[in-house]
Design a protein around this motif. Structure first.
Motif, PDB file in Angstrom:
ATOM      1  N   ASN A 271      24.486  50.583  30.484  1.00 55.34           N
ATOM      2  CA  ASN A 271      25.081  50.599  31.820  1.00 55.34           C
ATOM      3  C   ASN A 271      25.884  49.324  32.091  1.00 55.34           C
ATOM      4  O   ASN A 271      26.922  49.361  32.753  1.00 55.34           O
ATOM      5  CB  ASN A 271      23.986  50.756  32.874  1.00 55.34           C
ATOM      6  CG  ASN A 271      23.412  52.158  32.910  1.00 55.34           C
ATOM      7  OD1 ASN A 271      24.087  53.122  32.550  1.00 55.34           O
ATOM      8  ND2 ASN A 271      22.168  52.296  33.336  1.00 55.34           N
ATOM      9  N   TYR A 273      27.408  47.491  29.783  1.00 50.00           N
ATOM     10  CA  TYR A 273      28.666  47.604  29.038  1.00 50.00           C
ATOM     11  C   TYR A 273      29.648  48.503  29.786  1.00 50.00           C
ATOM     12  O   TYR A 273      30.854  48.241  29.828  1.00 50.00           O
ATOM     13  CB  TYR A 273      28.407  48.178  27.643  1.00 50.00           C
ATOM     14  CG  TYR A 273      28.007  47.140  26.613  1.00 50.00           C
ATOM     15  CD1 TYR A 273      28.830  46.063  26.330  1.00 50.00           C
ATOM     16  CD2 TYR A 273      26.804  47.251  25.915  1.00 50.00           C
ATOM     17  CE1 TYR A 273      28.476  45.109  25.391  1.00 50.00           C
ATOM     18  CE2 TYR A 273      26.433  46.297  24.967  1.00 50.00           C
ATOM     19  CZ  TYR A 273      27.283  45.235  24.715  1.00 50.00           C
ATOM     20  OH  TYR A 273      26.919  44.294  23.787  1.00 50.00           O
ATOM     21  N   LYS A 274      29.121  49.576  30.392  1.00 52.16           N
ATOM     22  CA  LYS A 274      29.985  50.482  31.145  1.00 52.16           C
ATOM     23  C   LYS A 274      30.624  49.749  32.328  1.00 52.16           C
ATOM     24  O   LYS A 274      31.783  49.997  32.681  1.00 52.16           O
ATOM     25  CB  LYS A 274      29.166  51.678  31.640  1.00 52.16           C
ATOM     26  CG  LYS A 274      30.004  52.798  32.253  1.00 52.16           C
ATOM     27  CD  LYS A 274      29.110  53.873  32.872  1.00 52.16           C
ATOM     28  CE  LYS A 274      28.215  54.506  31.815  1.00 52.16           C
ATOM     29  NZ  LYS A 274      27.369  55.582  32.406  1.00 52.16           N
TER      30      LYS A 274
END
Length: 521
Positions: A271, A273-274
């Motif tokens: 999450n 990285y997103k």
């Protein structure tokens, strides 16, 4: 244990522990010694970059691996596989550094590097060389991510740039050692068919030594006092400790707010990285870090480091000894040109240094490319032109070393090293478009100048907690409100005071790493 000093605050309290640049480093000998020790990882990086260029042209290496010695495509992949491994190592290392701490991540990277080095030095076939270099690349990727992070967390803002630049100095030291060791060992058993296999096995094995001695551990508040070299009663220490506590509470509460119900570390990492792609101020940092790394590589530095002997032969410096000697000068210039950045980068500013370096690198690439275009078929009759080209290669190295070579470690952490592409395509470019290779790199020097002028903000002297202001972050008004509330709860405001009992309580709370999720270094 050391707390990661990654403060997120209102910026109303400025922390200063002394002058910027080399004067600040001199006043912080303890921090400097820790940074120099940690920068051994940079030595590993530079050594593995530099050593392969000399090994590739050694007679005995060619006898052991004739296919590799006579297949340019295979050579390209042998060189590039290191940075391919680094790309993966850097990409996966963020969650590892957060999970096991900075210190243990440094130790893990060195174990991985040691394994890769042993495999390379003991190689009996081509697959062993490739596997060893890929494993070493994984470690280099880890180090390239965690070392700037570690050094940045050690330093107050007045010397942060100079301290992180020590990483680049370590890289240049590694390159110098590698180049001159290659030059010296080539004479073991002679330079002809009687040459000993020690000439290439020893340089590949020597890189094991520094990886065996890297690693260190410290304690929390006492360490901060030693790092800052001030007494416990100093109000700046109290303020910094409060800011640290505010930061870890903020991180915990904001993470829980952004990802409610997420308890898995793996899911949380995905999450986060997103978020890099979806949150405006984060993707702006991502773009700057990513583009800076791409341009850094495409100014041509890895082409020079990896293929310097071949380039010097191509411009008329015949004989392996001459080309290796000219290559050794590259390493020396690289080292000494990094020193001014360490001394003055926190005074000069990042943008000014980047733009100055871009001009110097661009002019050098233009002149080398032009000389190559004019004399590419008649170097032997124009030796002076060959040496002139060599001089401008050295000038290019000097401009790279004090500018983007250092700044690329200081700006937001690199996402992954894209040097894999440059290492792979350079020999093909030199063969197919010859002098056009240098014009290609010149284009990226020009792009660097324009891009920095219009797109890159200045971060000189900006504290970590105020960096979000530069990029318009802090997750909007909600996070600002949350941090203001935390700071109010901790008493961070004008005219605050702490009793001894409150200070001891704060110290004990900070030592509870699980409660506040702070990170060891």
């Amino acid at each position: 244990m050391v707390v990661a000093v990654a403060n997120v605050g209102s910026g109303e309290d400025e922390l200063s522990y002394g002058p910027a640049g080399y004067k600040g480093l001199i006043k912080e000998p303890y921090i400097l010694s820790l940074a120099l020790f940690a920068s051994i990882g940079g030595v590993l990086f530079g050594y593995d970059q530099g050593v392969i260029s000399g090994v590739l042209i050694m007679n005995n290496f060619g006898k052991h691996f004739p296919l590799l010695a006579n297949d340019p495509d295979l050579q390209e992949w042998m060189v590039a596989v290191l940075t391919l491994g680094a790309m993966f190592g850097d990409l996966i290392n963020g969650p590892i550094a957060n999970r096991i701490s900075r210190r243990w991540d440094l130790l893990l990277a060195n174990v991985v590097f040691l394994i890769g080095s042993i495999i390379q030095a003991a190689a009996m076939n081509i697959p062993m060389i490739f596997v060893g270099r890929f494993i070493a690349g994984l470690a280099i990727g880890q180090l390239s991510m965690v070392l700037p992070l570690y050094l940045g967390e050690l330093a107050p803002s007045n010397i942060r740039g100079s301290l992180i630049a020590l990483q680049q100095l370590g890289i240049t030291v590694g390159i110098v050692i590698a180049f001159w060791l290659d030059y010296g060992t080539q004479y073991i058993g002679g330079t002809g068919d009687g040459q000993s296999e020690v000439v290439w096995r020893f340089p590949l094995a020597l890189q094991c030594l520094p990886s065996m001695i890297l690693g260190r551990e410290e304690e929390t508040v006492s360490t901060l006092l030693r790092l800052r070299r001030v007494p416990t009663s100093d109000p700046r220490i109290r303020l910094e400790m409060l800011n640290i506590k505010a930061a870890v509470i903020f991180q915990q509460e904001s993470t829980e707010a952004r990802f409610p119900g997420v308890t898995s570390r793996f899911t949380l990492a995905l999450n986060q990285y997103k978020e890099l792609l979806l949150v405006r101020h984060l993707n702006r940092r991502l773009v700057i870090a990513y583009v800076l790394q791409i341009i850094q590589q495409f100014t041509g530095i890895n082409a020079i480091i990896y293929y310097a002997p071949q380039i010097f032969v191509a411009i008329g410096l015949t004989g392996s000894s001459v080309s290796l000697l000219a290559t050794g000068v590259v390493g020396v210039i690289n080292f000494f040109s990094t020193i001014p950045a360490i001394m003055f980068l926190d005074r000069w500013g990042r943008r000014k240094v980047l733009m100055t370096g871009a001009v110097g690198m661009g002019v050098s690439q233009l002149l080398v490319g032009t000389l190559y275009a004019i004399y590419k078929d008649s170097w032997l009759e124009h030796r002076a032109a060959g040496w002139t080209a060599a001089v401008f290669v050295w000038i290019y190295i000097s401009n790279f070393a004090f500018s983007i070579g250092c700044v690329n470690w200081i700006m937001p952490s690199e996402i992954f090293p894209p040097g894999f592409i440059v290492a792979l395509i350079t020999p093909r470019m030199l063969k197919s478009i010859t002098f056009g290779t240098f014009y290609f790199f010149l284009e990226f020097c020009i792009i660097l100048l324009v891009w920095v002028y219009f797109c890159v903000p200045e971060t000189k002297g900006v504290s970590i907690e105020d960096m979000d202001k530069v990029f318009g972050g802090n997750q909007g008004s909600l996070d600002l409100s949350r941090m203001a509330d935390i700071r109010k709860r901790l008493g961070i405001h004008g005219g605050y005071s702490l009793s001894c009992d409150e200070y001891k309580s704060m110290d004990q709370d900070l030592d509870k790493g699980v409660e506040f999720s702070h990170e060891e270094m």
